[in-house]
Design a protein around this motif. Sequence first.
Motif, PDB file in Angstrom:
ATOM      1  N   ASN A 274     -37.680  -0.557 -11.702  1.00  0.00           N
ATOM      2  CA  ASN A 274     -39.070  -0.757 -11.301  1.00  0.00           C
ATOM      3  C   ASN A 274     -39.248  -1.708 -10.115  1.00  0.00           C
ATOM      4  N   ASP A 275     -38.140  -2.284  -9.621  1.00  0.00           N
ATOM      5  CA  ASP A 275     -38.251  -3.133  -8.433  1.00  0.00           C
ATOM      6  C   ASP A 275     -37.777  -2.412  -7.167  1.00  0.00           C
ATOM      7  N   ALA A 276     -37.438  -1.122  -7.279  1.00  0.00           N
ATOM      8  CA  ALA A 276     -36.912  -0.379  -6.127  1.00  0.00           C
ATOM      9  C   ALA A 276     -38.007  -0.044  -5.120  1.00  0.00           C
ATOM     10  N   ILE A 277     -39.231   0.138  -5.610  1.00  0.00           N
ATOM     11  CA  ILE A 277     -40.371   0.469  -4.752  1.00  0.00           C
ATOM     12  C   ILE A 277     -41.460  -0.572  -4.951  1.00  0.00           C
ATOM     13  N   LYS A 278     -42.015  -1.050  -3.844  1.00  0.00           N
ATOM     14  CA  LYS A 278     -43.076  -2.071  -3.912  1.00  0.00           C
ATOM     15  C   LYS A 278     -44.323  -1.577  -3.188  1.00  0.00           C
ATOM     16  N   GLU A 279     -45.438  -2.173  -3.532  1.00  0.00           N
ATOM     17  CA  GLU A 279     -46.684  -1.857  -2.830  1.00  0.00           C
ATOM     18  C   GLU A 279     -46.510  -2.192  -1.351  1.00  0.00           C
ATOM     19  N   GLY A 280     -46.954  -1.272  -0.489  1.00  0.00           N
ATOM     20  CA  GLY A 280     -46.805  -1.466   0.953  1.00  0.00           C
ATOM     21  C   GLY A 280     -45.593  -0.766   1.540  1.00  0.00           C
ATOM     22  N   ASP A 281     -44.650  -0.341   0.693  1.00  0.00           N
ATOM     23  CA  ASP A 281     -43.469   0.370   1.190  1.00  0.00           C
ATOM     24  C   ASP A 281     -43.854   1.742   1.739  1.00  0.00           C
ATOM     25  N   LEU A 282     -43.087   2.173   2.736  1.00  0.00           N
ATOM     26  CA  LEU A 282     -43.236   3.535   3.253  1.00  0.00           C
ATOM     27  C   LEU A 282     -42.204   4.436   2.588  1.00  0.00           C
ATOM     28  N   LEU A 283     -42.666   5.508   1.989  1.00  0.00           N
ATOM     29  CA  LEU A 283     -41.771   6.404   1.263  1.00  0.00           C
ATOM     30  C   LEU A 283     -41.656   7.746   1.975  1.00  0.00           C
ATOM     31  N   THR A 284     -40.434   8.247   2.031  1.00  0.00           N
ATOM     32  CA  THR A 284     -40.204   9.620   2.482  1.00  0.00           C
ATOM     33  C   THR A 284     -39.734  10.404   1.262  1.00  0.00           C
ATOM     34  N   LEU A 285     -40.525  11.395   0.871  1.00  0.00           N
ATOM     35  CA  LEU A 285     -40.261  12.167  -0.339  1.00  0.00           C
ATOM     36  C   LEU A 285     -39.682  13.515   0.068  1.00  0.00           C
ATOM     37  N   LEU A 286     -38.418  13.717  -0.219  1.00  0.00           N
ATOM     38  CA  LEU A 286     -37.698  14.923   0.192  1.00  0.00           C
ATOM     39  C   LEU A 286     -37.757  15.987  -0.900  1.00  0.00           C
ATOM     40  N   GLU A 287     -38.143  17.180  -0.499  1.00  0.00           N
ATOM     41  CA  GLU A 287     -38.248  18.313  -1.433  1.00  0.00           C
ATOM     42  C   GLU A 287     -39.022  17.931  -2.704  1.00  0.00           C
ATOM     43  N   PRO A 288     -40.260  17.484  -2.523  1.00  0.00           N
ATOM     44  CA  PRO A 288     -41.038  17.025  -3.685  1.00  0.00           C
ATOM     45  C   PRO A 288     -41.507  18.167  -4.580  1.00  0.00           C
ATOM     46  N   TYR A 289     -41.718  17.845  -5.841  1.00  0.00           N
ATOM     47  CA  TYR A 289     -42.283  18.792  -6.803  1.00  0.00           C
ATOM     48  C   TYR A 289     -43.769  18.470  -6.914  1.00  0.00           C
ATOM     49  N   TYR A 290     -44.618  19.431  -6.557  1.00  0.00           N
ATOM     50  CA  TYR A 290     -46.059  19.161  -6.458  1.00  0.00           C
ATOM     51  C   TYR A 290     -46.838  19.894  -7.547  1.00  0.00           C
ATOM     52  N   ARG A 291     -47.867  19.235  -8.030  1.00  0.00           N
ATOM     53  CA  ARG A 291     -48.779  19.869  -8.987  1.00  0.00           C
ATOM     54  C   ARG A 291     -50.194  19.338  -8.766  1.00  0.00           C
ATOM     55  N   HIS A 292     -51.148  20.255  -8.813  1.00  0.00           N
ATOM     56  CA  HIS A 292     -52.565  19.848  -8.790  1.00  0.00           C
ATOM     57  C   HIS A 292     -53.043  19.817 -10.234  1.00  0.00           C
TER      58      HIS A 292
ATOM     59  N   LYS B 270     -34.766   4.006   4.383  1.00  0.00           N
ATOM     60  CA  LYS B 270     -33.399   3.817   3.874  1.00  0.00           C
ATOM     61  C   LYS B 270     -33.232   4.439   2.488  1.00  0.00           C
ATOM     62  N   ALA B 271     -32.037   4.957   2.239  1.00  0.00           N
ATOM     63  CA  ALA B 271     -31.720   5.502   0.914  1.00  0.00           C
ATOM     64  C   ALA B 271     -31.572   4.368  -0.093  1.00  0.00           C
ATOM     65  N   LEU B 272     -31.873   4.663  -1.342  1.00  0.00           N
ATOM     66  CA  LEU B 272     -31.724   3.661  -2.404  1.00  0.00           C
ATOM     67  C   LEU B 272     -30.254   3.548  -2.807  1.00  0.00           C
ATOM     68  N   ASP B 273     -29.849   2.350  -3.231  1.00  0.00           N
ATOM     69  CA  ASP B 273     -28.486   2.136  -3.719  1.00  0.00           C
ATOM     70  C   ASP B 273     -28.340   2.703  -5.125  1.00  0.00           C
ATOM     71  N   SER B 274     -27.116   3.084  -5.465  1.00  0.00           N
ATOM     72  CA  SER B 274     -26.869   3.672  -6.788  1.00  0.00           C
ATOM     73  C   SER B 274     -27.168   2.695  -7.922  1.00  0.00           C
ATOM     74  N   HIS B 275     -27.045   1.380  -7.643  1.00  0.00           N
ATOM     75  CA  HIS B 275     -27.304   0.402  -8.714  1.00  0.00           C
ATOM     76  C   HIS B 275     -28.792   0.347  -9.092  1.00  0.00           C
ATOM     77  N   GLN B 276     -29.633   0.989  -8.291  1.00  0.00           N
ATOM     78  CA  GLN B 276     -31.062   1.007  -8.618  1.00  0.00           C
ATOM     79  C   GLN B 276     -31.428   2.162  -9.539  1.00  0.00           C
ATOM     80  N   ALA B 277     -30.431   2.947  -9.919  1.00  0.00           N
ATOM     81  CA  ALA B 277     -30.653   4.010 -10.914  1.00  0.00           C
ATOM     82  C   ALA B 277     -30.656   3.392 -12.307  1.00  0.00           C
ATOM     83  N   VAL B 278     -31.498   3.906 -13.173  1.00  0.00           N
ATOM     84  CA  VAL B 278     -31.562   3.404 -14.553  1.00  0.00           C
ATOM     85  C   VAL B 278     -31.612   4.573 -15.525  1.00  0.00           C
ATOM     86  N   ARG B 279     -31.209   4.278 -16.750  1.00  0.00           N
ATOM     87  CA  ARG B 279     -31.385   5.219 -17.850  1.00  0.00           C
ATOM     88  C   ARG B 279     -32.444   4.661 -18.777  1.00  0.00           C
ATOM     89  N   THR B 280     -33.129   5.539 -19.452  1.00  0.00           N
ATOM     90  CA  THR B 280     -34.218   5.116 -20.315  1.00  0.00           C
ATOM     91  C   THR B 280     -33.963   5.585 -21.736  1.00  0.00           C
TER      92      THR B 280
END
Length: 416
Positions: free
Chosen positions: A352-370, A398-408
Amino acid sequence: MNEMEDLFGEARRAADDLYQLRYTYFPANPADKISELQRKSDLALSLLDSLPLEQRRSPTQRATYEYLKGKILDVFPDYRKEAEDHLSKAVKLNPSLADAWLCLGNCIWKKGDLASAKNCFTLALSKGSNKEILCQLSMLERRMAQGGSENQAEIVEESIQRAKEAITLDVKDGNSWYSLGNACLTSFFVTGSWDHSKLLQSLKAYQNAEKDERMKSNPDLYFNCATVNKYLENYERALSGFEAAALKDPSLNAVEEVQKIVNLLNKLESLSKGQARAKRHAALASSRAADNLNPLYKSISIDTLSEGLNKAVAVVGKVLLFVKHESVAPLYYLVCDSNQLCCVLSVYGISNDAIKEGDLLTLLEPYYRHVDFSWKGKCYQFKSIRVDFLEQLLVNGKALDSHQAVRTSIYAQHKP
């Protein structure tokens, strides 16, 4: 053997009726169920003990008696040593009693000895292929995979194969399909891959399970199917499923799940309609970021996305808000693109610390739903993008580092 069936037939039927009660009776007060199980088990034990001693003298007769006594005593959700003792005697007297091995495995499982329980199930299976034993093995292996062992993915894959084998024995058996659905749902979380194809496989298995009339009384089927729909963001189906589960078994936390989803939807819908000033600032930043996009992807705005997976395209947006909610996953954000269009972004499998308010995100091949549906008179409408993998996401270019992946740790309901 026919004579044996005559001697113990009534006691067997009493034991079967007892387990039917266990699997289908869900009063508002769980204590009422325990009381009813106690009353019926006392009657079943009295019936069993009324058999004359001379009719349970041979090793085979004694084994059947010990097995039925242990099975009746083990009907309760908590571990009973007395039940284990009787079932242990049964398999020593007659090692070919497959159902006694199955019952012993279930009993031992309750005290937390998963390895010994698996050994019992494996011995039961060695007496011949059996869909019920395969389903219990599948369930146990799911539980073992959740224990944090290094080979989690391998164990849960084994669980999936057990359920598939049970289905081959009886393609119309709802419990086998239910087991497969649970195994696929567990795989979705345990592997950390957040592969939504596992959710779709799980949903299909649950739908096949629902075709079996006997499964209509299983509240966990409705609860787990609703869980899948929640993570597929089929919110209306999830709400209906949790509501159905709550009606069938009030002791499940299904009512709380309904309220969590409603609270989330209210928040998402409200936030999507506001933020006018922030949208203008975000639009400018998003427009600049889109100029530096990888040429393999075509930059498009949110309003030109197609329903479902959008291949070879990218959406650039600024994070306006992190949306706090009551569930562990996914993470929700409000994102705005260069056209001042906002959408809800749900992200799986990242810290939950990988993305912060104000960050610019590039979403590649997104899954969209209305999202557009009504629930209890309230209409919900908002645009939604889902991102399943780290590789689909660039944060500030920039790409995220693998250590920022989590399991739930979210799993299917299961009861030994």
